[in-house]
Design an enzyme around this catalytic site. Sequence first.
Site, PDB file in Angstrom:
ATOM      1  N   GLU A  27       0.865  -1.177   0.000  1.00  0.00           N
ATOM      2  CA  GLU A  27       0.000   0.000   0.000  1.00  0.00           C
ATOM      3  C   GLU A  27       0.894   1.217   0.000  1.00  0.00           C
ATOM      4  OE1 GLU A  27      -2.619   1.048   3.298  1.00  0.00           O
ATOM      5  OE2 GLU A  27      -3.239  -1.040   3.269  1.00  0.00           O
ATOM      6  N   ASP A  49      -5.303   9.687  10.072  1.00  0.00           N
ATOM      7  CA  ASP A  49      -3.963   9.261  10.464  1.00  0.00           C
ATOM      8  C   ASP A  49      -3.502   9.865  11.782  1.00  0.00           C
ATOM      9  OD1 ASP A  49      -3.061   7.482   8.364  1.00  0.00           O
ATOM     10  OD2 ASP A  49      -3.281   9.208   7.036  1.00  0.00           O
TER      11      ASP A  49
END
Lengths: 272, 419
Positions: free
Chosen positions: A49, A60
Amino acid sequence: MSVLSDVLAAARGEGRAALIGYLPAGYPSVAGAADALCAMVAAGVDVVEIGLPYSDPLMDGPTIQRAVEAALESGTTTDDVLATVRSVAATGAPTLVMSYWNPIQRYGVDRFAAGLADAGGAGAITPDLTPDEASRADTDWLAATDAASLDRVFLVAPSSTEQRLRYTTEHCRGFVYAASTMGVTGTRASVSGGAKELVERVRRVSDIPVCVGLGVSSAAQAAEVASFADGVIVGSAFVRRVLDAPDAQAGEKAVADLAAELADGVRQATPR
Amino acid sequence: MNPDAAGHFGPYGGRFVPEALMAALDELAAAFDKARNDETFQAELGALLSSYAGRPSPLTEARRFSEHAGNARVLLKREDLNHTGSHKINNVLGQVLLTREMGKTRVIAETGAGQHGVATATACALFGFECVVYMGEEDTRRQALNVARMRLLGAEVVPVTSGSRTLKDAMNEAMRDWVTNVDTTHYCIGSVAGPHPFPLMVREFQRIIGDEARAQVLDLVGRLPDAVVACVGGGSNALGIFTAFLGDPDVRLYGFEAGGDGVETGRHAATITGGSPGVLHGSRSYVLQDDMGQTIASHSISAGLDYPGVGPEHAWLADSGRASYHPVTDAEAMDAFALLCKTEGIIPAIESAHALAGAITVGRELGPESVVLVNLSGRGDKDVDTAATWFGVVSAEEIAEAAKAGVEEPAQDASGEGW
């Protein structure tokens, strides 16, 4: 069957989960990130990824934020991300881009999908795009990924209702990303008990492979998740190794070491 | 205008959020739908707005100020007189009541100037809810007074050090908290931005401004205003006053964005004027962004307008032409700030001073017989330090001198060519 589906099926055939590793493009440099990702593949990561750096990464935690801010400060572009995909996909590992929606929209939805496919990318994970918006004409990610024969991975979460699990998995191709816990990316001391329950709930409504992310950082955690999921996604732990490394070469070795540990982990799981 | 069931205003709005938040947004939308038609809820909210927030807010005719605005009749909707000092309390009281209805006990908020944070801290104190306010570190410095107010009210203020350390980053951090604690926590967004149902819900909680003002103007003047003027950051005070007039085609609607050093310099927060369609903080709207879709840090002397996004309904109103949006520079806003202080004895928030600067231009264009309704969205107590620095003074006497200088030299008529 896509290259991604083939790899997930092959892992399943070996009675184990696949290992999916994440790093953002552009950190510590465009070339450095590509080298580190290739090293991860050589050390046992099955699927890659590649994060597309974005200024407002609201899914995040601080580790990935730090790397992504640095990648942006050094001028990483969407074309750099696609070039990174090209380098990594050349190893033969299925390579996905993980991107918030706005950079894809800005690049041009069809142009991005075509560019990703041309670079050898397998598909994309979109953390802030659900199928609800992906199917609208002014977004049309479903049509773009269909046209480019890309896999598209949406997320499910412990809070997803059964109806939403059904709806989301119907629109995924390749696998569905199960967020193990309510929260943002980052390593955690233990894997949430909610992860197993979520995977079981997904399996009741769909046959699609289920890969689990958020909070996995050690071989033991990978083994635990591998006992109930089709894939184990590790991000922040890899990013942490790069952040802590004194130089790019050391970072490359550190992520390779972690990849090898985690690859052992997914092979130690109690078979499902 | 109303969005579709999924919160789209034309191509704008919608929900661009992690799946983890979808259930909470559905729950909130359902609670809001129920509350909209629930007499008990509305009665309780109405009672709080009158007995606690001090509504209705008055309409003040600004006669001396009007002399500098082409002698148009300038009418000020006095949201600055609300409890906590701005229009923000209208929305917060609604959302805190919804928090209780949903059985949650913790409220988080983002804040720029601190006005929304103060309003949220206030309502949480009133209801006994835990309150955490995220504020860009840069803003905690320039709005230190409001940080102190929030802490006095029992809220935890978290300075945000990521990104540009301003409102957009505070919103990112609040979203991260929300996705982690959504079971117990309501995210009280302070503007008509964010994922559905926030743009619709916040507008509905703020529309009382225009509903009151429309009746007040009719009562005072005997007709509708020619123009309605508001500042636009995220855009909640503007939609609050615009909404009642959307069905009145002869009433012109003007939104004034923060032009910072001037849109041409790139240092500004004029999202509709200088931005392009994109996705930020959960919905599609205009965004200040670069060629790669990275958000560009905004700049404004006003912390409350210093935001690189804008509510999706504004984007739609701009595209449709129903409202028009224009930049006002820091300097123009501060001139208007000084002018209102000296001519009317009202210290406006610097945010609201952008609307006042716009009203001067609109008034000059529409002329002496015209009626210009201005949303004076907040008071300027929090901005005294910023104003003192701007005018290059530290003492009260010197501030007064500077304000006086501004009044004796009204802006040149020739300066009315650009907004």
